[in-house]
Scaffold this active site. Structure first.
Site, PDB file in Angstrom:
ATOM      1  N   VAL A  57       9.333  24.696   2.108  1.00 39.68           N
ATOM      2  CA  VAL A  57      10.748  24.430   1.832  1.00 39.68           C
ATOM      3  C   VAL A  57      11.320  25.366   0.772  1.00 39.68           C
ATOM      4  CG1 VAL A  57      10.631  22.024   2.554  1.00 39.68           C
ATOM      5  CG2 VAL A  57      10.195  22.609   0.150  1.00 39.68           C
ATOM      6  N   ILE A  65      -1.484  11.522   3.653  1.00 36.79           N
ATOM      7  CA  ILE A  65      -0.625  10.416   4.055  1.00 36.79           C
ATOM      8  C   ILE A  65       0.143  10.793   5.320  1.00 36.79           C
ATOM      9  CG2 ILE A  65       1.416   9.068   3.426  1.00 36.79           C
ATOM     10  CD1 ILE A  65       0.471   9.200   0.517  1.00 36.79           C
ATOM     11  N   THR A  77      -6.079  11.630  -1.809  1.00 36.77           N
ATOM     12  CA  THR A  77      -5.563  12.773  -1.078  1.00 36.77           C
ATOM     13  C   THR A  77      -5.725  14.030  -1.925  1.00 36.77           C
ATOM     14  OG1 THR A  77      -3.331  12.552  -1.978  1.00 36.77           O
ATOM     15  CG2 THR A  77      -3.834  11.307   0.027  1.00 36.77           C
ATOM     16  N   TYR A 128       0.795  10.619 -14.944  1.00 36.28           N
ATOM     17  CA  TYR A 128       1.671  10.990 -13.821  1.00 36.28           C
ATOM     18  C   TYR A 128       2.746  11.968 -14.283  1.00 36.28           C
ATOM     19  CZ  TYR A 128       3.633  10.234  -9.164  1.00 36.28           C
ATOM     20  OH  TYR A 128       4.076  10.405  -7.876  1.00 36.28           O
ATOM     21  N   ALA A 133      -3.398  16.063  -2.800  1.00 34.63           N
ATOM     22  CA  ALA A 133      -2.316  16.119  -3.779  1.00 34.63           C
ATOM     23  C   ALA A 133      -2.655  15.303  -5.025  1.00 34.63           C
ATOM     24  CB  ALA A 133      -1.019  15.614  -3.161  1.00 34.63           C
ATOM     25  N   LYS A 139       9.981  11.452  -8.870  1.00 31.96           N
ATOM     26  CA  LYS A 139       9.930  10.411  -7.835  1.00 31.96           C
ATOM     27  C   LYS A 139      11.027   9.369  -8.031  1.00 31.96           C
ATOM     28  CE  LYS A 139       6.314  11.680  -5.352  1.00 31.96           C
ATOM     29  NZ  LYS A 139       6.399  12.047  -3.915  1.00 31.96           N
ATOM     30  N   GLY A 156       4.217  17.477   5.933  1.00 27.29           N
ATOM     31  CA  GLY A 156       3.341  17.258   4.794  1.00 27.29           C
ATOM     32  C   GLY A 156       1.867  17.103   5.122  1.00 27.29           C
ATOM     33  N   ILE A 211       5.925  15.496   1.091  1.00 26.47           N
ATOM     34  CA  ILE A 211       5.551  16.677   0.320  1.00 26.47           C
ATOM     35  C   ILE A 211       5.973  16.492  -1.133  1.00 26.47           C
ATOM     36  CG2 ILE A 211       5.626  18.258   2.269  1.00 26.47           C
ATOM     37  CD1 ILE A 211       8.390  19.158   1.360  1.00 26.47           C
TER      38      ILE A 211
END
Length: 258
Positions: free
Chosen positions: A69, A24, A197, A159, A199, A166, A17, A96
């Site tokens: 992936v 991170i 970050t 989010y 992301a 998650k 990642g 990731i």
């Protein structure tokens, strides 16, 4: 990064990642390397390689490889390299996540089935697939980590689809901890506070999340990637040998404040 004791000397760690030196995953790679671990790292594609490979070289990574992936065979190829080079693996860090921009920035009601499925596959099920490949290499036990966020447990404005995804990832960590516990393999969901970050840049009004995190944190400060890295390094040692299956918050205590 300050010098630390080599508490992970000889430890073999795969870190997935890293996108840049603000990731991170990079904070974890730095902390594990500073603690004495040998590293395997991956980059997403050829576009990412020039940004990630020099970081791996600076860290002395022994294995570096591409890993998307979603591309058939790439995940298996990474673990085959690890098997051939090291013959074992002590820890795995999955950092990731992905959702199509149009699905991430709209509400959950407007998320397409295709976007939801991709987000779930990349952000959650890929960890299960990695765990299946990693477990045979952890014949003497090991530790697996997956990066989550408070939005898995509570509604965090903007989010959106990543909240349910998650939440599924945290549940997967619990079930994997249960299944792999008899093999002395521990599994942790890591839930850092908001971090600047790449992301995170896809989340609307992210600066507000950062401000709220400082306001709610008992310690009154944001966490950084080094904080996450050293917490994971500790959890990978025998000092944490009886900790598994839970969600570990690295957020200055913000999760306890309503």
């Amino acid at each position: 990064m300050d010098a630390v004791r080599p508490i992970l000397s000889g430890h073999k760690s795969l870190i997935v990642g890293i996108a840049n030196d603000q990731s991170i995953a990079y904070g974890c790679a730095e902390a594990f390397r500073a603690s004495g671990a040998d590293l395997a790292i991956t980059w997403l594609n050829e576009k990412a390689r020039p940004h990630v490979e020099p970081l791996g070289q600076q860290l002395g990574a022994e294995i570096m490889a591409p890993l998307n992936v979603e591309n058939p065979g790439e995940l298996e190829a990474v673990f085959e390299q690890i098997r051939e080079r090291w013959g074992r693996l002590d820890s795995l860090i999955h950092s990731i996540a992905f959702a199509p921009k149009e699905d991430l920035q709209g509400g959950l009601l407007d998320c397409s089935s295709e976007g939801f499925a991709r987000a779930m596959d990349v952000s959650c099920h890929s960890f299960v697939r990695m765990a299946k490949l990693a477990a045979p290499l952890m014949s003497d036990g090991g530790t697996m980590f997956a990066m989550s966020y408070l939005g898995a447990e509570r509604v965090v404005t903007n989010y959106n689809v990543m909240g349910p995804v998650k939440a599924a990832l945290e549940a997967a960590c619990r079930y994997l901890a249960y299944e792999l516990g008899p093999r002395d393999i521990r599994v942790h969901a890591i839930s850092p506070g908001p971090l600047k970050t790449r992301a995170a840049s896809g989340i609307k009004e992210f600066d507000r999340l950062l401000n709220d995190a400082v306001e709610h944190s008992p310690l009154g400060a944001l966490v950084d990637i080094e904080d996450v890295g050293f917490a994971c390094a500790y959890l990978a040692t025998k000092f944490a040998r009886r900790i598994t299956g839970g969600t570990i918050y690295i957020d200055g205590g913000a999760n306890i404040v309503a």
